[in-house]
Design a protein around this motif. Structure first.
Motif, PDB file in Angstrom:
ATOM      1  N   VAL A  81      -8.906   0.923   5.344  1.00 53.84           N
ATOM      2  CA  VAL A  81      -8.093  -0.037   4.095  1.00 53.84           C
ATOM      3  C   VAL A  81      -8.781  -1.374   4.444  1.00 53.84           C
ATOM      4  O   VAL A  81      -7.880  -1.731   5.348  1.00 53.84           O
ATOM      5  CB  VAL A  81      -6.838   0.431   4.195  1.00 53.84           C
ATOM      6  CG1 VAL A  81      -6.561  -0.440   2.846  1.00 53.84           C
ATOM      7  CG2 VAL A  81      -6.545   1.738   4.325  1.00 53.84           C
ATOM      8  N   LEU A 121      -1.933   8.255   3.107  1.00 56.13           N
ATOM      9  CA  LEU A 121      -3.261   8.019   3.053  1.00 56.13           C
ATOM     10  C   LEU A 121      -3.636   9.678   3.203  1.00 56.13           C
ATOM     11  O   LEU A 121      -5.270   9.997   2.397  1.00 56.13           O
ATOM     12  CB  LEU A 121      -4.056   7.041   3.707  1.00 56.13           C
ATOM     13  CG  LEU A 121      -3.776   5.948   3.833  1.00 56.13           C
ATOM     14  CD1 LEU A 121      -4.014   5.191   5.091  1.00 56.13           C
ATOM     15  CD2 LEU A 121      -5.084   5.603   2.122  1.00 56.13           C
ATOM     16  N   LEU A 143       0.692  -1.666   0.210  1.00 54.67           N
ATOM     17  CA  LEU A 143      -0.343   0.403  -0.150  1.00 54.67           C
ATOM     18  C   LEU A 143       0.797   1.322  -0.050  1.00 54.67           C
ATOM     19  O   LEU A 143       0.007   1.972  -0.506  1.00 54.67           O
ATOM     20  CB  LEU A 143      -1.041  -0.365   1.260  1.00 54.67           C
ATOM     21  CG  LEU A 143      -2.001   1.156   1.523  1.00 54.67           C
ATOM     22  CD1 LEU A 143      -2.975   1.354   0.196  1.00 54.67           C
ATOM     23  CD2 LEU A 143      -2.374   0.886   2.828  1.00 54.67           C
ATOM     24  N   MET A 149     -10.703   1.583   0.296  1.00 53.05           N
ATOM     25  CA  MET A 149     -10.580   2.537   1.294  1.00 53.05           C
ATOM     26  C   MET A 149     -11.797   3.727   0.986  1.00 53.05           C
ATOM     27  O   MET A 149     -12.589   3.428  -0.024  1.00 53.05           O
ATOM     28  CB  MET A 149      -9.376   2.603   1.052  1.00 53.05           C
ATOM     29  CG  MET A 149      -9.705   3.593  -0.289  1.00 53.05           C
ATOM     30  SD  MET A 149      -7.054   4.228  -0.404  1.00 53.05           S
ATOM     31  CE  MET A 149      -6.588   3.111  -0.749  1.00 53.05           C
TER      32      MET A 149
END
Length: 469
Positions: free
Chosen positions: A384, A345, A332, A371
């Motif tokens: 997520v 994020l 990620l 997400m």
């Protein structure tokens, strides 16, 4: 026998005639033979049975394959839609569970800040403050499943007064507390507050205040996640005003342990392998709030190397550096580094055009990732969810194998039926052709297999192919 087989066809190549033992051309009684088949191929004559098989079999196989491909494609699309819907539902459940707790604490803090504003609470004396603590305790007890503490801090004394709780294995203990800066005192009390008998606290130190605008009566904020007494906490605060003047902050806490508990519960409710992570979104590095992974497999806290005590909460880049337990987070993070300036994020999840669904390759397969963001005031959390694609498609794969077997059986049966049908059709056509040749030579007796009825002049065939038609 060899010479007879070689003379299966006459020199003229008439398929309806053959040579008898005397070398005479007579109507053949052999419908099909390998020698006739190969001789016909050499002369460019394809047996009708072969033509039928070559036409029907590819047609049947082609229809079966096209049908299977279309069905499998539709099933694959349905499985993908199912996975997306499943993830969306789980994320909605998680956001709903978190939002419920957040809003419950926000309502409690707002209610008590209005009690201050409307004059229902007083800080004139310590006895008045204890009365407020008693009210906070009464609010906390029925809501201990949503938050863990309600407290207030007054200025200029800087003392934290409040009601606290601790819950373990469905059992709760309640306390009232005073805190002077980092000096902390707690006194155990009954849930009804009947044994609350504190002495006057020392109020010589100023407590740390959250990011509240002291000039704004509606100012409210959430703290960033922090460690306290070996646990992660988050605090919601709201300004206290009386008679138009700022007098302090009304606040409440919850222990972030509920985040991991919720994620593990929802992850365990589905049969597919996956991972769920919750982060506090931060531009300098998203902070891990909880994970569906058991603590025995991966600790969510940074710990003192000597004592083993928790000393902090992991950030996403720190987790990504640990390949052993946090491979999904590493993948990620790599994706975030490619798509945001700081690999967070915080920057990615709010992008309006980002894909709803991602696919990440991990060591044990491809994972589908979705997400969702949760926000309230200045609080921003990101959830997520990873689900292994092969697990979702496993049922489809098993169904596909059954379908392939069924289709293969149907095609094989169709081929057998076609071959048998072609053989009998070729036999009938051969006899008809033979009879037509005989008729062209006016050999009615041979065609009809019986003399004409002398009395009526009408032929009475017994097994003539012409009569069959």
């Amino acid at each position: 026998m060899a010479s007879q087989s070689q003379q299966a066809l006459t020199s003229s190549g008439d398929p309806t005639m053959s040579l008898n033992s005397k070398g005479e051309e007579v109507p053949t009684t052999s419908v099909w033979s390998w020698s006739r088949f190969f001789i016909g191929l050499k002369r460019g004559r394809m047996p009708i049975s072969v033509v039928l098989v070559l036409f029907i079999v590819p047609l049947a196989v082609g229809v079966a394959v096209i049908t299977w491909v279309l069905t499998y494609s539709a099933a694959l699309t349905s499985a993908s839609n199912l996975a997306n819907s499943l993830q969306a539902r789980i994320l909605s459940d998680i956001v709903g569970a978190f939002t419920s707790r957040i809003q419950t604490l926000e309502r409690a803090v707002d209610e008590h800040s209005r009690n201050w504003r409307d004059g229902h609470f007083s800080a004139a004396t310590d006895a008045d403050k204890f009365k407020v603590v008693d009210v906070l305790l009464n609010s906390l007890v029925p809501n201990v499943g949503s938050y863990s503490c309600l407290h207030f801090t007054l200025v200029p004394e800087g003392v934290v007064w409040g009601a606290d709780s601790w819950t373990w294995q469905n059992q709760s203990w309640f306390y009232v507390m005073t805190q002077h800066g980092m000096d902390f005192e707690e006194y155990s009390v009954d849930p009804d507050g009947s044994n609350m008998n504190l002495t006057n606290p020392d109020s010589t130190r100023v407590a740390n205040m959250t990011d509240i605008d002291w000039t704004n009566s509606s100012s409210a904020a959430w703290t960033k996640p922090y460690m306290w007494a070996s646990w992660g906490y988050a605090t919601h605060s709201r300004a206290i005003f009386q008679n138009g003047a700022f007098i302090g902050v009304q606040a409440g806490d919850f222990v972030l342990e509920f985040v991991a508990d919720t994620l593990r519960e929802l992850a365990g409710a589905i049969s597919y392998k996956g991972y769920i992570y919750a982060f506090d979104l931060d531009e300098s590095g998203d902070i891990l709030l909880g994970s569906s992974i058991n603590y025995e497999e991966a600790d969510i806290y940074r710990r003192n190397s000597s004592t083993g005590d928790p000393i902090g909460m992991w950030t996403l880049p720190e987790l990504a550096a640990n390949e052993t337990y946090w491979e999904p987070v590493r993948v990620l993070h790599s994706h975030l580094l490619r798509n945001t300036p700081n690999g967070t994020l915080y920057d990615y999840i709010g992008q309006p055009n980002r894909p709803v669904t991602l696919e990440f390759q991990l060591s044990d397969g491809v994972y589908i990732v979705q997400m969702r963001e949760l926000s309230s005031l200045n609080l921003r959390w990101g959830i997520v969810h990873f689900v292994r694609r092969d697990d979702i498609l496993a049922e489809l794969t098993r169904s596909t194998k059954k379908t392939v077997g069924s289709v293969a059986g149907v095609v094989a049966g169709g081929i057998i039926i076609t071959v048998v049908f072609s053989f009998f059709l070729a036999q009938a056509l051969h006899r008809i052709t033979r009879d037509l040749v005989l008729l062209s030579d006016f050999k009615f007796k041979e065609v009809l297999q019986k003399d004409l009825d002398k009395g009526s002049g009408v032929a009475k065939p017994t097994y003539s192919s012409i009569a069959e038609l």
